[in-house]
Structure formats: structure tokens, C-alpha cells
Design an enzyme around this catalytic site. Structure first.
Site, PDB file in Angstrom:
ATOM      1  N   HIS A 158       0.859  -1.222  -0.035  1.00 42.88           N
ATOM      2  CA  HIS A 158      -0.041   0.035  -0.147  1.00 42.88           C
ATOM      3  C   HIS A 158       0.608   1.190  -0.027  1.00 42.88           C
ATOM      4  O   HIS A 158       0.473   2.213   0.420  1.00 42.88           O
ATOM      5  CB  HIS A 158      -0.947  -0.277   1.094  1.00 42.88           C
ATOM      6  N   SER A 279      16.220  22.449 -14.168  1.00 39.67           N
ATOM      7  CA  SER A 279      15.191  23.317 -14.187  1.00 39.67           C
ATOM      8  C   SER A 279      15.735  24.620 -14.738  1.00 39.67           C
ATOM      9  O   SER A 279      16.754  25.303 -14.250  1.00 39.67           O
ATOM     10  CB  SER A 279      14.469  23.678 -12.757  1.00 39.67           C
ATOM     11  N   LYS A 285      17.136  22.334  -8.707  1.00 40.68           N
ATOM     12  CA  LYS A 285      16.758  21.126  -9.295  1.00 40.68           C
ATOM     13  C   LYS A 285      17.189  20.333  -9.869  1.00 40.68           C
ATOM     14  O   LYS A 285      18.140  20.714 -10.669  1.00 40.68           O
ATOM     15  CB  LYS A 285      15.313  21.413  -9.615  1.00 40.68           C
ATOM     16  N   GLU A 292      10.599  10.207 -16.064  1.00 36.00           N
ATOM     17  CA  GLU A 292       9.355  10.587 -16.454  1.00 36.00           C
ATOM     18  C   GLU A 292       8.980  10.360 -17.856  1.00 36.00           C
ATOM     19  O   GLU A 292       7.777   9.933 -18.169  1.00 36.00           O
ATOM     20  CB  GLU A 292       9.495  12.118 -16.162  1.00 36.00           C
TER      21      GLU A 292
END
Ligand code: ARG
Length: 462
Positions: A158, A279, A285, A292
């Protein structure tokens, strides 16, 4: 008429320009040129064996086809959309090179069985490349698992911390998925390598062809059993794209984990520079773009599978031109699967794991609660009750801001007087992993056995 179609005997008018652009497939099926030529050469040799061509004619056709291939590979071939597809482009050029003899090649053959053959050869060749890439990826997984036999992280159900496991065990779970993918491709390949040539347009041919000879020359495993099925079956590519969808799905799950692990709140991994990006506005970042994009491309492959299923679901027997739409989803899937497997292997080989970060989350999530419940059960407490007692102890420790292992023996005894000093050894996280020594469990002996078995399998598969 200068631009008379190869099939244009009964036509008097010309094809509308818009129709020509709409119906051509050579802009994408040119990729089948090598298989088309290979198939035609095998067909020509079979025709010679059967007496339709003299040996000399077969040699001239095969040499002519070699010349066409050389032109294509030198970038000198002029693909013509007016000739529709790869098959007619090649045959037309062959006839230019060797003269009217080129027209004999299509004896006992239709584009319907020809395209089925070409595509089957192409899919088979690509699936073996997928298998090689899978093997390389599994190799990387095994190397990383070997390094991290002693690294612990929270195993989740979970997505909640559940029990400690070794990172090796976690990575080996992916090896099992990719091993099944490899085996699935081997199984699929048997159904891809079926010879359709000899089915002709749909009903078979009056010429005494020898499909088994062509099949043998081209490394096919079997010959079609029904000519109508042979020209209209696209199961083989649907299965291939399904296998590709499952590969991408497995990769996507790994991507999801890496994305989560790279989030500083987890900090389980540091992304290699080579597979991440920054970024343009937020200088701090480092983004897991490779993962992705791969997660995103998974949707595209599953979309290709859906497209293929829908493509064939309403088709009456036998060949229908709709089937021309089967190529691009496969080409796109092939590009996505091969590049994704390569990227994941590169990323995983350079991914930096942070064992101390993983351990810190193991130690603050009550991941040894099951150990206490099992300890009580081993002392005769019914497991349901042991579960209850442990839950109360967890709540108590949590209220004090402590781990279970930090509770005093008096504390423990207030929950059950069956608890002794030896409980602390049982609550040790590494001991918890070590005790799970049953086959396939996370214990180090099991992990060692898994690595050995997978390595031996990989050797035999490569
Ligand atoms: N370009 C066609 C395809 O990909 C080749 C077969 C054409 N057959 C036909 N009868 N028009 O399906």
C-alpha cells in the site's frame, strides 16, 4: 501511359493525387526493404527448384535484388510514392535493372503473403534485439543487487512501510519481471516465425510451390496451415506489441520508484547527471526526466496495442487494406522499447544508492512490529492476539517518540509477561531480514541463491 500502376491493367483513369498520398505506405514500410529482398531471393530460388525459373534466371534475379539493396543502403535509391509500397518499389527497380525477367519474380505470390512474410521476418529480427537489450538490463540489475546485499530499505505494501528487505531483493524482483519478458518474447517468436508465403492472395496457388523450402532458408519455425489465415493473421504483431507493452509497464514501475526515491524527502538515490536535467528557473533542481519520459512513453506503447486490437476487431476474412496500418504502431513500439531498455540500463548502472538514508527510514517506521507479533506467537499467543498486543506496544512507543526496540523490558511486560530480554535481538532489523531465509524470501541466503540462479539463466539466454 507513363505512370501506369503495376496493378493498372483494368484501369483507364489515373489515381487522384490526394488518394495516392493517402494510400501510400512506402514512406514507412521502406524499413522492410532488407526482409523484402531476402524473402524475394528465397522465393526465386524456390521457383528455380520447382522449374518455373532456370537456375540462371534465379541467379540474375537474386543478383539484381542485391544491386537494389546496395542502392538503398548507399542512399541512392529513389523511393516513389506512386509505386505505393516497398514491395512494388523494389520489384519495379529490379525490372529496370534486369529487364522483363523481373516480372517473373511475382509468380505464385501476392503482396498479401509477401507483406505478411516481410513483416514477420522484421518483427522476428527486432524481438531478438529486444531480448538482447533485456539481457543487458538484467545484467546491470544483477550487478547492482550483488553490491547491495546488505543494504536495507523499507519494503512497502500500500506504499506504506511494511517490513525491512534488502535492496538486492527489491532489485531482484524486477529481474524476475524482465526474465519473464525475455521468455515471453521467446514464446512469441515461435508464432512470429511462421511462413505465410505460398498462401498467395488468399486461397493458395495452382503452382506447386514449396513453402517449407523457403521457410527453412529464412529460419522460420513452421509453415502456414491455412492460406486464408496466413494472409489475414496479425496476431503475431499484436502479441509482440503486447510483450512490448508489458516490458514498458515493468520499466514504468521502476521509473516511478526512482522518481520517488530521488525526491529529497526520501533521498534513497542520487540521479546520475547523464540521465537527469535541471530546471531553467529553479537552480536547486535535478529532475528525473529520463524516468518521467519513459513512464510517459509507456502510454504510447499501450496505445499502439489498443490501436492494433481495434484495427483487426472488425475485419472480415481475409486481407483488408486496413492491415497496412499495422506497421507504424510496431515501428514506433520498437523504437520506444529498444531505447527505453538501453536508457534504463545506463541509468541504473550509474544510479547512486544512499544506504544510510534507507536505513534511517527503516528505523523509524516500526518495521519490526511483525517480529514482535511472531515472537509472541512462537510463545503460544494466538497470532490475532499477538497482533493486538503488538499494536498497543507500537502505539505506546509512538506516543513516546520511540521505536519498539527502545522500550524498556518493564514497558514490554506491561503488554505481555511472555516477553523476555531476548526480544531485543528479535527486534533487530538486520536479524529480521536474516530470519526470512525461506526460498524466495529476503534473507541473504535466498538472495544469494536468486542471484546465482538468475546469472546462470542469463548465461544460457545470451
Ligand atoms: N502495403 C500493403 C500493406 O502494408 C501491402 C499489401 C497490399 N496488398 C494489396 N492487395 N493491396 O498491407
Amino acid at each position: 501511359m507513363a505512370d501506369k500502376k503495376m496493378w493498372g491493367g483494368r484501369f483507364t483513369g489515373t489515381t487522384a493525387a490526394s488518394m495516392e498520398a493517402y494510400s501510400e505506405s512506402v514512406s514507412f514500410d521502406w524499413r522492410l526493404y532488407a526482409e523484402d529482398i531476402q524473402g524475394s531471393q528465397a522465393h526465386a530460388r524456390m521457383l528455380a527448384r520447382r522449374g518455373f525459373l532456370t537456375d540462371d534466371e534465379a541467379v540474375r534475379i537474386c543478383d539484381g535484388l542485391d544491386a537494389v539493396r546496395a542502392e538503398i543502403e548507399a542512399g541512392e535509391f529513389e523511393w516513389k510514392t506512386g509505386l505505393e509500397d516497398v514491395h512494388m518499389n523494389i520489384e519495379s527497380r529490379l525490372t529496370e535493372i534486369i529487364g522483363p525477367l523481373g516480372g517473373k519474380l511475382h509468380t505464385a505470390r501476392s503482396r498479401n503473403d509477401q507483406v505478411a512474410l516481410d513483416f514477420r521476418l522484421h518483427v522476428a529480427a527486432r524481438l531478438t534485439v529486444w531480448q538482447e537489450r533485456l539481457a543487458s538490463l538484467i545484467h546491470v540489475y544483477l550487478a547492482r543487487a550483488d553490491e547491495h546485499r546488505d543494504t536495507l530499505l523499507p519494503g512497502c505494501t500500500h506504499f506504506q512501510p511494511a517490513q525491512p528487505v534488502s535492496l538486492a531483493h527489491h532489485l531482484l524482483a524486477y529481474c524476475q519481471m524482465f526474465k519473464r519478458d525475455h521468455e515471453r518474447l521467446a514464446d512469441c517468436l515461435h508464432r512470429v516465425r511462421v511462413m505465410p508465403l505460398g498462401a498467395a492472395a488468399l486461397a493458395g496457388t495452382t503452382h506447386p510451390v514449396d513453402p517449407a523450402m523457403v521457410a527453412g532458408e529464412l529460419g522460420m519455425d513452421a509453415v502456414f496451415a491455412n492460406s486464408m489465415d496466413a494472409v489475414s493473421d496479425r496476431d503475431f504483431v499484436i502479441e509482440a506489441v503486447f510483450a512490448g507493452s508489458l516490458i514498458m509497464t515493468h520499466l514504468s514501475r521502476m521509473c516511478e520508484e526512482i522518481i520517488i526515491w530521488a525526491n529529497p524527502n526520501f533521498g534513497y538515490v542520487r540521479l546520475p547527471d547523464g540521465y537527469s536535467t535541471g530546471s531553467s528557473i529553479m537552480p536547486q533542481k535535478k529532475n528525473p526526466d529520463s524516468c518521467e519520459i519513459m513512464r510517459g512513453k509507456t502510454g504510447r506503447v499501450v496505445g499502439a496495442l489498443t490501436g492494433l486490437l481495434v484495427l483487426v476487431k472488425g475485419l472480415p476474412m481475409t486481407y483488408n487494406r486496413d492491415m497496412q496500418e499495422d506497421k507504424e504502431p510496431f515501428f514506433d513500439t520498437d523504437k520506444t522499447v529498444t531505447s527505453s531498455l538501453e536508457i534504463m540500463a545506463g541509468l541504473l548502472s550509474e544510479l547512486e544508492f544512499m544506504p544510510e538514508k534507507m536505513l534511517a527510514t527503516v528505523e523509524r517506521g516500526f518495521l519490526n512490529a511483525t517480529e514482535l507479533a511472531d515472537y509472541l506467537a512462537a510463545r503460544g499467543v494466538p497470532f490475532r492476539e499477538a497482533h493486538h498486543i503488538t499494536g498497543a506496544a507500537v502505539a505506546h512507543a509512538e506516543s513516546l517518540g520511540l521505536g519498539l526496540e527502545d522500550l524498556s523490558l518493564d514497558d514490554f511486560r506491561s503488554f505481555s509477561d511472555l516477553i523476555d530480554d531476548d526480544v531485543y535481538a528479535v527486534l533487530d532489523y538486520r536479524a529480521a531480514v536474516r530470519r526470512r531465509s525461506t526460498p524466495g524470501g529476503t534473507g541473504p541466503d535466498s538472495v544469494a541463491a536468486q542471484i546465482d540462479t538468475l546469472a546462470a539463466w542469463l548465461d544460457s539466454a545470451r
